[in-house]
Design an enzyme around this catalytic site. Structure first.
Site, PDB file in Angstrom:
ATOM      1  N   LYS A   1       9.318  -9.928 -17.139  1.00 48.89           N
ATOM      2  CA  LYS A   1       8.684  -8.600 -17.156  1.00 48.89           C
ATOM      3  C   LYS A   1       9.590  -7.686 -16.338  1.00 48.89           C
ATOM      4  O   LYS A   1       9.589  -7.727 -15.114  1.00 48.89           O
ATOM      5  CB  LYS A   1       7.293  -8.687 -16.520  1.00 48.89           C
ATOM      6  CG  LYS A   1       6.287  -7.682 -17.048  1.00 48.89           C
ATOM      7  CD  LYS A   1       6.573  -6.233 -16.692  1.00 48.89           C
ATOM      8  CE  LYS A   1       6.231  -5.932 -15.258  1.00 48.89           C
ATOM      9  NZ  LYS A   1       6.657  -4.611 -14.795  1.00 48.89           N
TER      10      LYS A   1
ATOM     11  N   GLY B   1      11.112  -7.317  -5.502  1.00 47.75           N
ATOM     12  CA  GLY B   1      10.434  -6.025  -5.410  1.00 47.75           C
ATOM     13  C   GLY B   1       9.893  -5.825  -4.005  1.00 47.75           C
ATOM     14  O   GLY B   1      10.446  -6.359  -3.036  1.00 47.75           O
TER      15      GLY B   1
ATOM     16  N   GLU C   1      12.169 -12.100  -3.425  1.00 47.65           N
ATOM     17  CA  GLU C   1      13.205 -11.278  -2.788  1.00 47.65           C
ATOM     18  C   GLU C   1      12.529  -9.950  -2.501  1.00 47.65           C
ATOM     19  O   GLU C   1      12.286  -9.170  -3.426  1.00 47.65           O
ATOM     20  CB  GLU C   1      14.387 -11.045  -3.728  1.00 47.65           C
ATOM     21  CG  GLU C   1      15.144 -12.281  -4.120  1.00 47.65           C
ATOM     22  CD  GLU C   1      15.964 -12.873  -2.998  1.00 47.65           C
ATOM     23  OE1 GLU C   1      16.066 -12.248  -1.915  1.00 47.65           O
ATOM     24  OE2 GLU C   1      16.505 -13.968  -3.207  1.00 47.65           O
TER      25      GLU C   1
ATOM     26  N   CYS D   1      17.876  -3.217  -1.670  1.00 48.07           N
ATOM     27  CA  CYS D   1      17.113  -3.925  -0.629  1.00 48.07           C
ATOM     28  C   CYS D   1      18.012  -4.321   0.532  1.00 48.07           C
ATOM     29  O   CYS D   1      17.528  -4.590   1.622  1.00 48.07           O
ATOM     30  CB  CYS D   1      16.388  -5.120  -1.214  1.00 48.07           C
ATOM     31  SG  CYS D   1      17.455  -6.155  -2.184  1.00 48.07           S
TER      32      CYS D   1
ATOM     33  N   GLU E   1      11.464   0.886   5.412  1.00 50.24           N
ATOM     34  CA  GLU E   1      12.630   0.989   4.529  1.00 50.24           C
ATOM     35  C   GLU E   1      12.591   2.371   3.852  1.00 50.24           C
ATOM     36  O   GLU E   1      11.600   2.728   3.213  1.00 50.24           O
ATOM     37  CB  GLU E   1      12.486  -0.122   3.485  1.00 50.24           C
ATOM     38  CG  GLU E   1      13.690  -0.394   2.666  1.00 50.24           C
ATOM     39  CD  GLU E   1      13.449  -1.557   1.686  1.00 50.24           C
ATOM     40  OE1 GLU E   1      12.290  -1.792   1.274  1.00 50.24           O
ATOM     41  OE2 GLU E   1      14.431  -2.203   1.319  1.00 50.24           O
TER      42      GLU E   1
END
Ligand code: ADP
Length: 476
Positions: free
Chosen positions: A175, A229, A251, A285, A380
């Site tokens: 997906k 994500g 992750e 990331c 972040e």
């Protein structure tokens, strides 16, 4: 779009399929829709899972040599279609075309790596203790895998999961992020042309990320879920996967520190800072989120970094010389604006930038004298903002760097060898860049500690994520 890999369909059991309800995908550089895709449902998702489960029966017994040769053909096809893939990627993600080309090559390095690595999924012979039985281990694919990928690396995040899964003999339901599904669909087309049997790789498109995610995470036929994500969604999937004790790889978010010690090569550190911060407009990331600079070199680093940032060319990714593209969407832009405003309210100075340009474009920005209480120091940002903090001593820098629930990448610059080892070992991060602003490499294990995730992608470890160890006891 004149590109045969641009396909407005999902991919199930070797066929490209449509659906009565669709959703549109938007080019973040222009705000214009670029295509429509099937908005498939949770019920459809069960069918995708059934197909993957059925095809697994034959794929798992396909020889490793055959699996490797299909992956090798896929590697060749991706290489041949590098430009078409990069064009689609830039169109839907907004990233500069130069970066898209680099991502396609990087993504493809995982296909090449795992085509080879599958041949080395060795088991063990265990010394017998009673002199009679013979003990051995073999490694086998975990079974049908669900993969959920984000929009910031539409191809690399896919191949890091799908290539090892296929190499290990697992079938896949993917997906992709609803913002960037077209690159993944182009991959599906090439996987078919490479000779991957029908049903082994399936790609579901949907706006209902939550519903599809829950089905993938809870359906008993799926044996493993791999997600890249946000930490928030990762936490939800981990909870959902517990209902069937699925294997998981996550992750998740980072909050990377970048430290510059007093004897660092400042010019090199500035180069590393630009690479570690501005790739994909800061939307990675492993992007640097916090710059900690030792007092003795603080002004020098700040001035050189500001000069380098002033040279960055902002523009639509499709323009050849663009270096910084737009942010992915309005909420991404608002987060950046909020972080800058909050830092300024708490005393930061804007050295350069600090403003939205137009649409989703934001100026590359350097903030100095940032407070340790500013949001940017613990959240972040995912945008083109450099937040500079000053420190006096090494212990203080390490303590600041580790003062976060995240632990994905960390970077530092120093020419003192003893300090390099000390600091690298003390950092709570899954990956440490020492005198470099880049850590990604298919041959190395990518992953985080703390709330940045579980498991590793790439390297030998990246294949093990898709393998179970089976122990055989030959008695008598
Ligand atoms: P971001 O969009 O910030 O990269 P997300 O975690 O929201 O991070 O998205 C990453 C991927 O997870 C995307 O494919 C997205 O569609 C999907 N996603 C979003 N929410 C959920 C959810 N509740 N369950 C499963 N997948 C989700």
């Amino acid at each position: 779009m004149q590109n045969r890999l641009f396909i407005e369909k999902a991919f199930l059991n070797g066929e490209f399929i449509t659906f009565e309800r669709t959703f549109s995908v938007v080019n973040p550089a222009t705000g214009q829709a670029i295509g429509q895709l099937p908005d498939l449902t949770v019920e459809n998702c069960r069918e995708f899972i059934d197909v993957a489960h059925e095809s697994w029966t034959s794929w798992r017994t396909t020889s490793i040599a055959e699996r490797a040769s299909i992956l090798n053909r896929l590697f060749q096809l991706i290489e041949q279609h590098r430009e078409e893939l990069a064009q689609i990627m830039t169109l839907e993600s907004g990233k500069p075309i130069q970066e898209s080309r680099i991502e396609v090559a990087y993504a493809n390095s995982f296909v090449e790596w795992f085509a080879e690595e599958a041949k080395r999924s060795y088991g063990q012979t265990i010394p017998t203790q009673d002199g009679k039985s013979r003990l051995q281990t073999i490694k086998q694919g975990v079974g049908p895998v669900a993969a959920i990928t984000p929009w910031n690396f539409p191809l690399a995040m896919l191949t890091r999961k799908v290539a090892p899964a296929l190499a290990a003999g697992c079938s896949v339901v993917l997906k992709p992020a609803s913002q960037t599904p077209f690159t993944a669909i182009a991959f599906a087309k090439l996987s078919q042309e490479a000779g991957l049997p029908d049903g082994v790789f399936n790609l579901i498109t949907s706006k209902d990320s939550k519903g599809i995610g829950e089905e993938l995470a809870t359906n008993e036929k799926i044996r493993k879920i791999s997600f890249t994500g946000s930490t928030e969604v990762g936490r939800t999937l981990m909870q959902q996967a517990s209902s069937t004790i699925k294997r998981i790889s996550l992750e998740l978010g980072g909050n990377a520190p970048f430290m510059v010690f007093k004897d660092a090569n400042i010019d090199e550190a500035v180069k590393g800072a630009i690479a570690g911060k501005f790739r994909n407009a800061g939307q990675t990331c492993v992007a640097v989120n916090r710059f900690y600079i030792q007092a003795q070199v603080y002004d020098q680093f700040k001035d050189k970094l500001t000069a380098a940032v002033s040279q960055l060319k902002v523009g639509p990714g499709i323009e050849e010389d663009s270096q910084v593209g737009p942010l992915i969407n309005q909420s991404g832009l608002e987060k950046v604006e909020r972080h800058v405003q909050d830092a300024v309210n708490k005393g930061a100075q804007i050295e350069i930038g600090g403003q939205r340009i137009n649409g989703l474009f934001y100026q590359p920005t350097v903030l100095s004298n940032v407070s340790r209480h500013a949001s940017i120091s613990f959240e972040e940002t995912f945008g083109p903002i450099c937040a500079l903090f000053k420190f006096e001593h090494e212990e203080e820098a390490i303590q600041l760097a580790n003062a976060t629930p995240f632990g994905l990448a960390a970077y530092f610059y120093s020419q003192d060898v003893q300090q390099c080892f000390r600091v690298a070992e003390a950092l709570e991060a899954g990956m440490v860049g020492i005198n470099t602003g880049m850590v990604s490499n298919a041959a190395a294990p990518f992953g985080g500690v703390k709330q940045s995730g579980l498991g590793r992608e790439g390297a030998t470890q990246g294949l093990d994520e898709y393998l179970e160890v089976k122990y055989l006891n030959f008695g008598g």
